[in-house]
Design a protein around this motif. Structure first.
Motif, PDB file in Angstrom:
ATOM      1  N   SER A 216       0.840  -1.204   0.000  1.00 33.67           N
ATOM      2  CA  SER A 216       0.000   0.000   0.000  1.00 33.67           C
ATOM      3  C   SER A 216       0.873   1.250   0.000  1.00 33.67           C
ATOM      4  O   SER A 216       0.610   2.218  -0.736  1.00 33.67           O
ATOM      5  CB  SER A 216      -0.927   0.014   1.216  1.00 33.67           C
ATOM      6  OG  SER A 216      -1.881  -1.020   1.155  1.00 33.67           O
ATOM      7  N   GLU A 217       1.920   1.231   0.822  1.00 34.79           N
ATOM      8  CA  GLU A 217       2.840   2.367   0.860  1.00 34.79           C
ATOM      9  C   GLU A 217       3.524   2.563  -0.489  1.00 34.79           C
ATOM     10  O   GLU A 217       3.713   3.695  -0.954  1.00 34.79           O
ATOM     11  CB  GLU A 217       3.888   2.157   1.948  1.00 34.79           C
ATOM     12  CG  GLU A 217       3.338   2.281   3.364  1.00 34.79           C
ATOM     13  CD  GLU A 217       4.401   2.029   4.414  1.00 34.79           C
ATOM     14  OE1 GLU A 217       5.593   1.934   4.050  1.00 34.79           O
ATOM     15  OE2 GLU A 217       4.038   1.915   5.604  1.00 34.79           O
ATOM     16  N   LEU A 237      -8.424  -1.705  -6.926  1.00 33.08           N
ATOM     17  CA  LEU A 237      -8.085  -2.680  -5.880  1.00 33.08           C
ATOM     18  C   LEU A 237      -9.155  -2.825  -4.801  1.00 33.08           C
ATOM     19  O   LEU A 237      -9.010  -3.649  -3.898  1.00 33.08           O
ATOM     20  CB  LEU A 237      -6.756  -2.273  -5.216  1.00 33.08           C
ATOM     21  CG  LEU A 237      -5.544  -2.303  -6.148  1.00 33.08           C
ATOM     22  CD1 LEU A 237      -4.354  -1.609  -5.484  1.00 33.08           C
ATOM     23  CD2 LEU A 237      -5.189  -3.738  -6.519  1.00 33.08           C
ATOM     24  N   ILE A 238     -10.219  -2.066  -4.907  1.00 33.82           N
ATOM     25  CA  ILE A 238     -11.240  -2.068  -3.858  1.00 33.82           C
ATOM     26  C   ILE A 238     -11.820  -3.458  -3.621  1.00 33.82           C
ATOM     27  O   ILE A 238     -12.031  -3.885  -2.487  1.00 33.82           O
ATOM     28  CB  ILE A 238     -12.369  -1.069  -4.201  1.00 33.82           C
ATOM     29  CG1 ILE A 238     -11.864   0.372  -4.067  1.00 33.82           C
ATOM     30  CG2 ILE A 238     -13.579  -1.281  -3.289  1.00 33.82           C
ATOM     31  CD1 ILE A 238     -12.872   1.418  -4.492  1.00 33.82           C
ATOM     32  N   ASN A 239     -12.061  -4.184  -4.698  1.00 32.96           N
ATOM     33  CA  ASN A 239     -12.775  -5.459  -4.580  1.00 32.96           C
ATOM     34  C   ASN A 239     -11.882  -6.695  -4.666  1.00 32.96           C
ATOM     35  O   ASN A 239     -12.359  -7.801  -4.936  1.00 32.96           O
ATOM     36  CB  ASN A 239     -13.852  -5.535  -5.669  1.00 32.96           C
ATOM     37  CG  ASN A 239     -14.918  -4.460  -5.504  1.00 32.96           C
ATOM     38  OD1 ASN A 239     -15.374  -4.204  -4.392  1.00 32.96           O
ATOM     39  ND2 ASN A 239     -15.291  -3.825  -6.608  1.00 32.96           N
ATOM     40  N   GLU A 245      -2.712  -9.461  -8.150  1.00 28.61           N
ATOM     41  CA  GLU A 245      -3.322  -8.283  -8.768  1.00 28.61           C
ATOM     42  C   GLU A 245      -2.740  -6.999  -8.168  1.00 28.61           C
ATOM     43  O   GLU A 245      -2.510  -6.016  -8.885  1.00 28.61           O
ATOM     44  CB  GLU A 245      -4.843  -8.323  -8.581  1.00 28.61           C
ATOM     45  CG  GLU A 245      -5.520  -9.454  -9.337  1.00 28.61           C
ATOM     46  CD  GLU A 245      -7.027  -9.435  -9.181  1.00 28.61           C
ATOM     47  OE1 GLU A 245      -7.583  -8.327  -9.014  1.00 28.61           O
ATOM     48  OE2 GLU A 245      -7.637 -10.520  -9.223  1.00 28.61           O
ATOM     49  N   TRP A 246      -2.491  -7.008  -6.879  1.00 26.38           N
ATOM     50  CA  TRP A 246      -1.872  -5.852  -6.231  1.00 26.38           C
ATOM     51  C   TRP A 246      -0.455  -5.629  -6.783  1.00 26.38           C
ATOM     52  O   TRP A 246      -0.043  -4.487  -7.008  1.00 26.38           O
ATOM     53  CB  TRP A 246      -1.832  -6.066  -4.713  1.00 26.38           C
ATOM     54  CG  TRP A 246      -3.127  -5.720  -4.043  1.00 26.38           C
ATOM     55  CD1 TRP A 246      -4.323  -6.363  -4.179  1.00 26.38           C
ATOM     56  CD2 TRP A 246      -3.351  -4.637  -3.142  1.00 26.38           C
ATOM     57  NE1 TRP A 246      -5.290  -5.756  -3.406  1.00 26.38           N
ATOM     58  CE2 TRP A 246      -4.715  -4.697  -2.753  1.00 26.38           C
ATOM     59  CE3 TRP A 246      -2.547  -3.649  -2.595  1.00 26.38           C
ATOM     60  CZ2 TRP A 246      -5.283  -3.773  -1.879  1.00 26.38           C
ATOM     61  CZ3 TRP A 246      -3.105  -2.730  -1.709  1.00 26.38           C
ATOM     62  CH2 TRP A 246      -4.457  -2.792  -1.364  1.00 26.38           C
ATOM     63  N   GLU A 247       0.266  -6.692  -6.984  1.00 24.45           N
ATOM     64  CA  GLU A 247       1.622  -6.571  -7.521  1.00 24.45           C
ATOM     65  C   GLU A 247       1.606  -5.966  -8.924  1.00 24.45           C
ATOM     66  O   GLU A 247       2.481  -5.175  -9.287  1.00 24.45           O
ATOM     67  CB  GLU A 247       2.303  -7.952  -7.556  1.00 24.45           C
ATOM     68  CG  GLU A 247       2.605  -8.539  -6.185  1.00 24.45           C
ATOM     69  CD  GLU A 247       3.789  -7.863  -5.491  1.00 24.45           C
ATOM     70  OE1 GLU A 247       4.428  -6.987  -6.108  1.00 24.45           O
ATOM     71  OE2 GLU A 247       4.063  -8.233  -4.329  1.00 24.45           O
ATOM     72  N   GLU A 248       0.616  -6.331  -9.715  1.00 21.10           N
ATOM     73  CA  GLU A 248       0.504  -5.773 -11.058  1.00 21.10           C
ATOM     74  C   GLU A 248       0.241  -4.271 -11.012  1.00 21.10           C
ATOM     75  O   GLU A 248       0.801  -3.493 -11.793  1.00 21.10           O
ATOM     76  CB  GLU A 248      -0.622  -6.482 -11.824  1.00 21.10           C
ATOM     77  CG  GLU A 248      -0.274  -7.883 -12.288  1.00 21.10           C
ATOM     78  CD  GLU A 248       0.930  -7.891 -13.223  1.00 21.10           C
ATOM     79  OE1 GLU A 248       0.983  -7.036 -14.142  1.00 21.10           O
ATOM     80  OE2 GLU A 248       1.823  -8.741 -13.033  1.00 21.10           O
ATOM     81  N   ILE A 249      -0.619  -3.852 -10.089  1.00 18.08           N
ATOM     82  CA  ILE A 249      -0.903  -2.421  -9.946  1.00 18.08           C
ATOM     83  C   ILE A 249       0.336  -1.684  -9.454  1.00 18.08           C
ATOM     84  O   ILE A 249       0.634  -0.560  -9.902  1.00 18.08           O
ATOM     85  CB  ILE A 249      -2.085  -2.187  -8.972  1.00 18.08           C
ATOM     86  CG1 ILE A 249      -3.372  -2.789  -9.558  1.00 18.08           C
ATOM     87  CG2 ILE A 249      -2.274  -0.695  -8.693  1.00 18.08           C
ATOM     88  CD1 ILE A 249      -3.807  -2.179 -10.867  1.00 18.08           C
ATOM     89  N   LEU A 250       1.088  -2.282  -8.555  1.00 14.27           N
ATOM     90  CA  LEU A 250       2.326  -1.662  -8.077  1.00 14.27           C
ATOM     91  C   LEU A 250       3.303  -1.466  -9.231  1.00 14.27           C
ATOM     92  O   LEU A 250       3.934  -0.405  -9.356  1.00 14.27           O
ATOM     93  CB  LEU A 250       2.965  -2.520  -6.982  1.00 14.27           C
ATOM     94  CG  LEU A 250       4.312  -2.006  -6.446  1.00 14.27           C
ATOM     95  CD1 LEU A 250       4.175  -0.597  -5.865  1.00 14.27           C
ATOM     96  CD2 LEU A 250       4.880  -2.970  -5.403  1.00 14.27           C
ATOM     97  N   LYS A 251       3.433  -2.487 -10.104  1.00 14.27           N
ATOM     98  CA  LYS A 251       4.330  -2.365 -11.253  1.00 14.27           C
ATOM     99  C   LYS A 251       3.876  -1.224 -12.168  1.00 14.27           C
ATOM    100  O   LYS A 251       4.689  -0.442 -12.666  1.00 14.27           O
ATOM    101  CB  LYS A 251       4.355  -3.677 -12.038  1.00 14.27           C
ATOM    102  CG  LYS A 251       5.064  -4.812 -11.330  1.00 14.27           C
ATOM    103  CD  LYS A 251       4.988  -6.096 -12.159  1.00 14.27           C
ATOM    104  CE  LYS A 251       5.634  -7.269 -11.421  1.00 14.27           C
ATOM    105  NZ  LYS A 251       5.507  -8.534 -12.213  1.00 14.27           N
ATOM    106  N   GLU A 252       2.567  -1.138 -12.380  1.00 18.51           N
ATOM    107  CA  GLU A 252       2.015  -0.058 -13.209  1.00 18.51           C
ATOM    108  C   GLU A 252       2.303   1.312 -12.578  1.00 18.51           C
ATOM    109  O   GLU A 252       2.691   2.262 -13.260  1.00 18.51           O
ATOM    110  CB  GLU A 252       0.500  -0.244 -13.373  1.00 18.51           C
ATOM    111  CG  GLU A 252      -0.159   0.841 -14.207  1.00 18.51           C
ATOM    112  CD  GLU A 252      -1.673   0.691 -14.243  1.00 18.51           C
ATOM    113  OE1 GLU A 252      -2.348   1.676 -14.585  1.00 18.51           O
ATOM    114  OE2 GLU A 252      -2.178  -0.408 -13.925  1.00 18.51           O
TER     115      GLU A 252
END
Length: 257
Positions: A216-217, A237-239, A245-252
């Protein structure tokens, strides 16, 4: 004679109170934001800029990139000061493609409280706006100005304003906020504020859920303090609690740096 003066003074005081109540009843507060992190302090900074020891008019520009929260902040400012003016107009989210006559009509209808007010052309609109604001203490907010023509067409000249009037112009373009105007530069959220906003959107609390603190940080930090970017990532990431999936968003998010 003394009693007559007292009655007249009392009548004037009552009339002033009645006018103020009417003003307050006519203004419904704007919804600022679901999670107004960092908004209050910046709104207060701008309110202080708008205050003046003299009775003259003032124009303040609010500068910042897209998504930093200019609209959110200016709505908070409006809610704080709206009741101190005889007439107000707040035009939100102006676009380059918005017809200038449409902007003029909105301003005139809000200032005059006349929904039938309509101008024939830009030139007559400028003249009419100038005529209608010259004897009133007005608050006008132009949010998202994209061109000098828009600003000129909405009669934003200090010498045309009644004493005590305030004009607020927000833009991502510094060149539109003339040097004669005071400029407030919107600040990015700091690390703690960014994390808090992200967590409120995703978890509904100001702190990350168990097992999601570090990631999250990382995502919040990569958003560079821009609220709309934080909201964009959090909405994805809400749902889900799927770490892949979180790792993919972090990479983005990291690609933005």
């Amino acid at each position: 004679m003394h009693a007559f003066l007292l009655c007249r003074n009392e009548a004037a005081r009552i009339d002033k109170i009645v006018k103020r109540v009417k003003v307050e009843l006519n203004h419904v507060p704007y919804h600022v934001a679901e999670y107004p992190v960092g908004v209050d302090s910046q709104a207060e900074d701008i309110v202080q800029m708008l205050k003046s020891r003299d009775t003259g008019a003032r124009i303040v520009g609010i500068l910042g990139p897209e998504g930093i929260g200019k609209t959110t902040i200016v709505k908070a400012v409006y809610n704080r000061i709206v009741n101190f003016f005889d007439a107000t107009s707040i035009i939100l989210d102006i676009r380059k493609s918005t017809p200038i006559i449409q902007l003029q009509n909105q301003l005139l209808r809000e200032i005059t409280k006349n929904e039938k007010m309509q101008v024939a052309n830009v030139g007559s609109g400028v003249t009419l706006i100038r005529e209608r604001i010259k004897d009133k203490k007005v608050l006008v907010i132009l949010d998202g100005a994209e061109s000098r023509d828009q600003i000129k067409a909405l009669a934003c000249k200090k010498e045309w304003l009644h004493r005590g009037s305030r004009i607020i112009i927000t833009s991502r373009k510094k060149e539109l906020l003339n040097v004669e105007n005071e400029i407030y530069k919107v600040k990015e959220l700091d690390a703690a504020q960014s994390l808090s906003l992200f967590c409120q959107h995703v978890f509904g609390t100001e702190e990350p859920g168990e097992g999601f603190a570090d990631i999250s940080e990382g995502i919040a930090s990569a958003a560079r303090g821009i609220p709309e970017v934080i909201k964009k990532f959090s909405n994805q990431l809400i749902n889900t609690k799927n770490m892949d999936e979180w790792e993919e968003i972090l990479k983005e998010a990291m690609k933005m740096d």
